[in-house]
Design a protein around this motif. Structure first.
Motif, PDB file in Angstrom:
ATOM      1  N   LYS A   2      42.037  39.244  30.257  1.00  0.00           N
ATOM      2  CA  LYS A   2      41.405  38.307  31.194  1.00  0.00           C
ATOM      3  C   LYS A   2      40.981  37.015  30.487  1.00  0.00           C
ATOM      4  O   LYS A   2      40.819  36.998  29.278  1.00  0.00           O
TER       5      LYS A   2
ATOM      6  N   ASN B 224      43.036  42.600  39.827  1.00  0.00           N
ATOM      7  CA  ASN B 224      42.095  41.714  40.517  1.00  0.00           C
ATOM      8  C   ASN B 224      41.685  42.333  41.851  1.00  0.00           C
ATOM      9  O   ASN B 224      40.502  42.423  42.187  1.00  0.00           O
TER      10      ASN B 224
ATOM     11  N   ARG C 134      36.460  37.354  45.656  1.00  0.00           N
ATOM     12  CA  ARG C 134      37.794  37.066  45.125  1.00  0.00           C
ATOM     13  C   ARG C 134      38.189  35.681  45.597  1.00  0.00           C
ATOM     14  O   ARG C 134      37.934  35.302  46.741  1.00  0.00           O
TER      15      ARG C 134
ATOM     16  N   ARG D  86      44.778  36.055  41.561  1.00  0.00           N
ATOM     17  CA  ARG D  86      44.488  36.397  40.167  1.00  0.00           C
ATOM     18  C   ARG D  86      43.061  36.106  39.719  1.00  0.00           C
ATOM     19  O   ARG D  86      42.716  36.351  38.577  1.00  0.00           O
ATOM     20  N   GLU D  87      42.251  35.532  40.616  1.00  0.00           N
ATOM     21  CA  GLU D  87      40.930  35.089  40.167  1.00  0.00           C
ATOM     22  C   GLU D  87      39.817  35.578  41.074  1.00  0.00           C
ATOM     23  O   GLU D  87      39.988  35.670  42.278  1.00  0.00           O
ATOM     24  N   GLN D  88      38.674  35.828  40.451  1.00  0.00           N
ATOM     25  CA  GLN D  88      37.476  36.139  41.218  1.00  0.00           C
ATOM     26  C   GLN D  88      36.297  35.352  40.652  1.00  0.00           C
ATOM     27  O   GLN D  88      36.260  35.019  39.464  1.00  0.00           O
TER      28      GLN D  88
ATOM     29  N   GLU E 296      35.400  44.515  34.517  1.00  0.00           N
ATOM     30  CA  GLU E 296      36.290  44.955  35.592  1.00  0.00           C
ATOM     31  C   GLU E 296      36.265  46.466  35.704  1.00  0.00           C
ATOM     32  O   GLU E 296      35.865  47.159  34.753  1.00  0.00           O
TER      33      GLU E 296
END
Ligand code: TMP
Length: 253
Positions: free
Chosen positions: A13, A51, A73, A77-79, A196
């Motif tokens: 990440k 993700n 989110r 691919r991103e949060q 995560e």
């Protein structure tokens, strides 16, 4: 457009500066590593799956009152997450013997443990994340007595929640790793779940067949890692059914 600031890059990440103070954007890469990054590969789609899966678990945990860093989110691919001061420990909970405990203590993989076992590993890649005792944690000041109590309680709540969610879709939660961070609210500080929760950081076995649905597929060359993670996501109802989005228009025959 101005390039955003990279705060930290790990093996799977990247953390970027968030849109508001106290927030970060957590980006999930497709990179997979094992054995302290001795083994590496790029698994197409892994970041997208993790993700979504991590969002699902963190949202569920927030919903039952377990505090997490997850806010929302942002895209595939991103949060958006809360910035925390990471405690330099990996907290592992084990329900069934596998991996390093099986090796270290000579227990057959698959043996149920008499009760969940919580272990701490010192986060240091150069040292290979060695296992440590509470004595080391207290003596070296990585966490206080109160923090240790809070971390064990948090880890066991995550274990109960995740075990139930997994058992509902015929998957055994063998073990998992979490990371915990400190946040400050005025004069108070508390610990919240960070990082995560995904098949990268859990062991997940199919109840009937024992098929591995986690990163051991990559560590031990057991097949296609993205297939295994897709199976987990699909059992949890997170995969689009017809490739056009689960809530999209349905074809009429
Ligand atoms: P272990 O049996 O190798 O000690 O792993 C225990 C659990 O922790 C397993 O679910 C995989 C996870 N784990 C990580 O997430 N990161 C790591 O660096 C390691 C070694 C394990």
């Amino acid at each position: 457009m101005a390039r955003r600031k990279k705060i930290y890059e790990g093996k799977a990440k990247i953390l970027y500066e968030g849109p508001e103070p106290g927030t970060l954007v957590q980006y999930f890469k497709d990179d997979a590593t094992a054995f302290n990054a001795e083994k590496r590969a790029v698994i197409e789609g892994k970041g997208v799956l993790n993700n979504r899966l991590s969002e699902y678990f963190m949202t569920g945990l927030n919903g039952i009152g377990v505090p997490t860093h997850f806010i929302r989110r942002l895209n595939m691919r991103e949060q958006l997450v809360r910035a925390v001061e990471i405690i330099p420990l990996e907290v592992v909970v084990r329900n069934i013997a596998a991996g390093s405990i099986a090796k270290r203590l000579g227990i057959d993989e698959g043996t149920p443990l008499p009760r969940p076992i919580v272990e701490f590993y010192y986060k240091d890649d150069a040292l290979g994340d060695p296992i440590v005792a509470e004595e080391h944690i207290l003596a070296f000041g990585w966490a206080s007595h109160q923090d240790l109590d809070d971390m064990v309680a948090l880890a066991l709540r995550v274990n109960d929640f995740l075990s139930g969610v997994m058992m509902a879709v015929n998957i055994k939660l063998v073990d998992f790793k979490i990371e915990i961070g400190r946040v400050y609210d005025g004069d108070y500080q508390r610990l919240i779940l960070a990082d995560e929760i995904s098949p990268d950081s859990c062991r997940l076995w199919d109840v009937q067949t024992g098929r591995k649905l986690d990163k051991d597929v990559f560590r031990r060359d057991l097949g296609d890692l993205a297939d295994a993670y897709t199976e987990v996501a699909s059992r949890l109802g997170l995969m689009p059914k017809n490739g056009h989005g689960a809530h999209g228009p349905k074809l009429v025959n």
